[in-house]
Each structure stands twice: as structure tokens, then as C-alpha cells.
Design an enzyme around this catalytic site. Structure first.
Site, mmCIF file in Angstrom:
data_model
loop_
_atom_site.group_PDB
_atom_site.id
_atom_site.type_symbol
_atom_site.label_atom_id
_atom_site.label_comp_id
_atom_site.label_asym_id
_atom_site.label_seq_id
_atom_site.Cartn_x
_atom_site.Cartn_y
_atom_site.Cartn_z
ATOM 1 N N SER A 247 24.389 -38.237 -65.463
ATOM 2 C CA SER A 247 25.318 -37.038 -65.804
ATOM 3 C C SER A 247 25.578 -35.896 -65.208
ATOM 4 C CB SER A 247 24.286 -36.871 -66.968
ATOM 5 O OG SER A 247 24.461 -35.806 -67.566
ATOM 6 N N LEU B 87 25.813 -32.582 -63.122
ATOM 7 C CA LEU B 87 26.301 -32.613 -61.814
ATOM 8 C C LEU B 87 26.126 -33.947 -60.430
ATOM 9 C CD1 LEU B 87 24.839 -28.781 -61.069
ATOM 10 C CD2 LEU B 87 26.801 -29.798 -61.445
ATOM 11 N N ASP C 7 17.742 -42.344 -62.440
ATOM 12 C CA ASP C 7 18.020 -41.693 -63.646
ATOM 13 C C ASP C 7 17.259 -42.201 -64.897
ATOM 14 O OD1 ASP C 7 18.936 -40.179 -66.063
ATOM 15 O OD2 ASP C 7 20.456 -39.430 -65.063
ATOM 16 N N CYS D 281 19.495 -34.440 -57.697
ATOM 17 C CA CYS D 281 20.156 -33.683 -58.593
ATOM 18 C C CYS D 281 19.283 -33.662 -60.481
ATOM 19 C CB CYS D 281 21.653 -34.418 -59.403
ATOM 20 S SG CYS D 281 22.727 -33.658 -57.992
ATOM 21 N N SER E 89 18.578 -23.313 -57.802
ATOM 22 C CA SER E 89 19.259 -22.797 -59.652
ATOM 23 C C SER E 89 19.117 -20.837 -58.970
ATOM 24 C CB SER E 89 18.605 -23.032 -60.625
ATOM 25 O OG SER E 89 18.801 -22.263 -61.631
ATOM 26 N N TYR F 90 11.031 -23.842 -65.285
ATOM 27 C CA TYR F 90 12.098 -23.560 -65.056
ATOM 28 C C TYR F 90 11.763 -22.725 -63.516
ATOM 29 C CZ TYR F 90 17.206 -24.812 -64.239
ATOM 30 O OH TYR F 90 18.225 -25.749 -63.943
ATOM 31 N N THR G 137 27.974 -28.497 -68.092
ATOM 32 C CA THR G 137 26.838 -29.701 -68.248
ATOM 33 C C THR G 137 26.229 -29.878 -69.125
ATOM 34 O OG1 THR G 137 24.637 -29.531 -66.638
ATOM 35 C CG2 THR G 137 26.733 -29.993 -65.692
#
Ligand code: NAD
Length: 253
Positions: free
Chosen positions: A15, A17, A36, A89, A156, A167, A202
């Protein structure tokens, strides 16, 4: 590092990126091992892109044994092709909906949420980086610089600018891993780079109620193709090592 004919791992490759990185690597002649938890989407990609893409099944990056099996399976599936790169990712932004508290909106981030997000984002990233680099040690030295591999992690700007407790902390830690890991792997000809994206269009953005501001300029969210272009550039440029690249259109959160 040569892309054509070599093998790359892409976590979160089903999914967003990661998916775009899979598409662009395949277009450049690479073989790709997708890791994944969304194996169904990985299978759709294999159907579309063909035999250059492999998925061993549901692969949770936090599981040492599943990652090991996926690497064994992927390497065996592409005989004669060296595993030279990993684009990590795989990650989550929000806690599972059935867990209490989300950090923002007046609720405190619970310990279980914090642990869950740090486990997936940080430990999952390191688990794959460690197992991939361990295998890269056996690669023949390649090119004038005698490279053996390149690992690209994804943090990020939330981590660098300090927002969203679980996060942001997990992403700050991933960014912090870049230089120590590059130093540990330098003697073995393996580079480590980190990309710190701002908001990109995304599916992950739909997993939270937090509305991401647009970048300063260009005044929009990033597109996966822009992320993937940078990935290809990093793979191609040996002097890029041990650094964090902000990909955020000058946004400071
Ligand atoms: N999109 C953005 O705005 C943005 C901004 C900054 C950083 N990032 C980071 O970029 C990376 C890719 O995110 P995206 O935007 O493509 O989101 P996405 O949700 O489209 O993709 C993430 C993928 O990771 C997979 N995944 C989740 N947990 C996993 C696990 N334990 N094991 C294996 N796979 C797992 C998901 O199934 C999914 O396919 C993430 O690490 C994210 O934190 C994204």
C-alpha cells in the site's frame, strides 16, 4: 547500487508509499520481496506486476521468524539475484480502534497503545533491517565503491518536529537509528538512509482523525511517486549515507 536484476525488500509494500516503490523498482528491472500484513493486496500486485514480485504470505515485520521465512522464501524465489536493498515503509499511525485513548482529543495515550505503535514502527523496522543486513554481509562487493547494500528507513516529520506521542516517538527513534546503524554497517559496504515524509496522500491518513496541514510549497500533500523517486535516487547515489532527508515541502508541524 545497481537496481536491474537485483533483489529488494519492501516492507509495507502492499500500500501507499511502499507500493509505489515496488512499482518503480519493478519498472527498473528489480525483483521485489514484499513484506506486509496485507497479503491479499500483495497478491493483487503480484497478479498485476508479475514474477518480479514475491510475497511469502502474511508477514508481520515484528516477528523474527516470519521475516526470516519471508527472506528465505524470497531469496530462493529469485536465484542468482543478490539481495542488495531494503525500503522499510511498514508502519502504523494510530492505535487499534478497540484500544482505549488516542493521544489527541483530550485522551491520554495509554501504555498499551504506546507499546503497540513503537513495536510495529521501531522494532518492526529494526527487525527487518537487522536480518537483511546480516544477509547482505555475504554479498560480493559491487562497483567502484565496493558496496554490498543499502537500507532506507522511513520516519516522519511528526518524529522530527515532536507531535503525536506514540507515533512521533517511534518515528523519532527510527530517525535516530540512521547514523548509528550506518556506522555499524559502514565497514561492510552497506549504507543506511532515512526519509522523513510530511503528509502524503496514502491510506494511512484515513486511519486518524488528525487533519494534516498542507505543505508550505508546493501547497498540497506529497504523492507516492515523489517519495519513490527519492528512494531510487538514494539507491543510485553512494555518497548518500547516514542522513535523514525531510520530504515535506518546507512544512514544520
Ligand atoms: N502518508 C503519510 O502522510 C506519511 C507521512 C510520514 C511518514 N509516513 C510513513 O510512511 C510509511 C508508509 O506509510 P503509507 O503512507 O504508505 O501508509 P499505508 O497505510 O498506505 O501503508 C503502510 C503499510 O504498512 C503495512 N503494515 C502495517 N503494519 C505492518 C506490520 N506489522 N508488518 C508488515 N506490514 C505492516 C500495512 O499493511 C500497509 O500496507 C509508514 O511508516 C508511515 O508512518 C507516511
Amino acid at each position: 547500487m545497481q537496481i536491474k536484476g537485483n533483489t529488494f525488500v519492501v516492507t509495507g509494500g502492499a500500500s501507499g508509499l511502499g507500493e509505489q516503490a515496488v512499482r518503480d523498482l519493478v519498472a527498473q528491472g528489480a525483483n521485489v520481496i514484499i513484506m506486509d500484513i496485507n497479503h491479499a493486496r500483495a497478491e493483487l500486485l503480484i497478479k498485476e506486476l508479475g514474477s518480479q514480485v514475491y510475497s511469502h504470505g502474511i508477514t508481520d515485520t515484528t516477528s523474527e521468524s516470519l521475516v526470516n521465512e519471508a527472506l528465505d522464501g524470497g531469496i530462493a524465489n529469485f536465484p542468482g539475484s543478490a539481495l542488495v536493498g531494503a525500503i522499510l515503509c511498514g508502519g502504523i499511525l494510530s492505535p487499534k480502534k478497540d484500544q482505549e485513548g488516542y493521544g489527541p482529543d483530550g485522551k491520554l495515550t495509554s501504555y498499551s497503545q504506546f507499546k503497540h505503535i513503537v513495536t510495529v514502527n521501531l522494532f518492526g523496522t529494526y527487525n527487518v533491517a537487522q536480518q537483511v543486513s546480516q544477509r547482505m554481509l555475504n554479498n560480493e562487493e559491487m562497483g567502484a565503491d565496493k558496496e554490498r547494500g543499502v537500507i532506507i528507513t522511513v520516519s516522519s516529520i511528526c518524529g522530527l518536529d515532536g507531535i503525536i506521542v506514540a507515533y512521533g516517538t517511534s518515528k523519532a527513534a527510527i530517525a535516530g537509528l540512521t547514523l548509528p546503524l550506518a556506522r555499524e554497517l559502514a565497514d561492510h559496504g552497506i549504507r543506511v538512509m532515512n526519509i522523513a515524509p510530511g503528509p502524503f496522500n496514502t491510506p494511512i491518513l484515513k486511519t486518524t482523525d488528525i487533519v494534516a496541514p498542507h505543505c508550505l510549497f508546493p501547497r498540497r500533500n506529497g504523492e507516492s511517486s515523489e517519495f519513490s523517486k527519492l528512494v531510487l535516487n538514494i539507491i543510485d547515489t553512494p555518497m548518500l549515507n547516514g542522513s535523514i532527508i525531510r520530504l515535506d515541502g518546507a512544512l514544520r508541524t
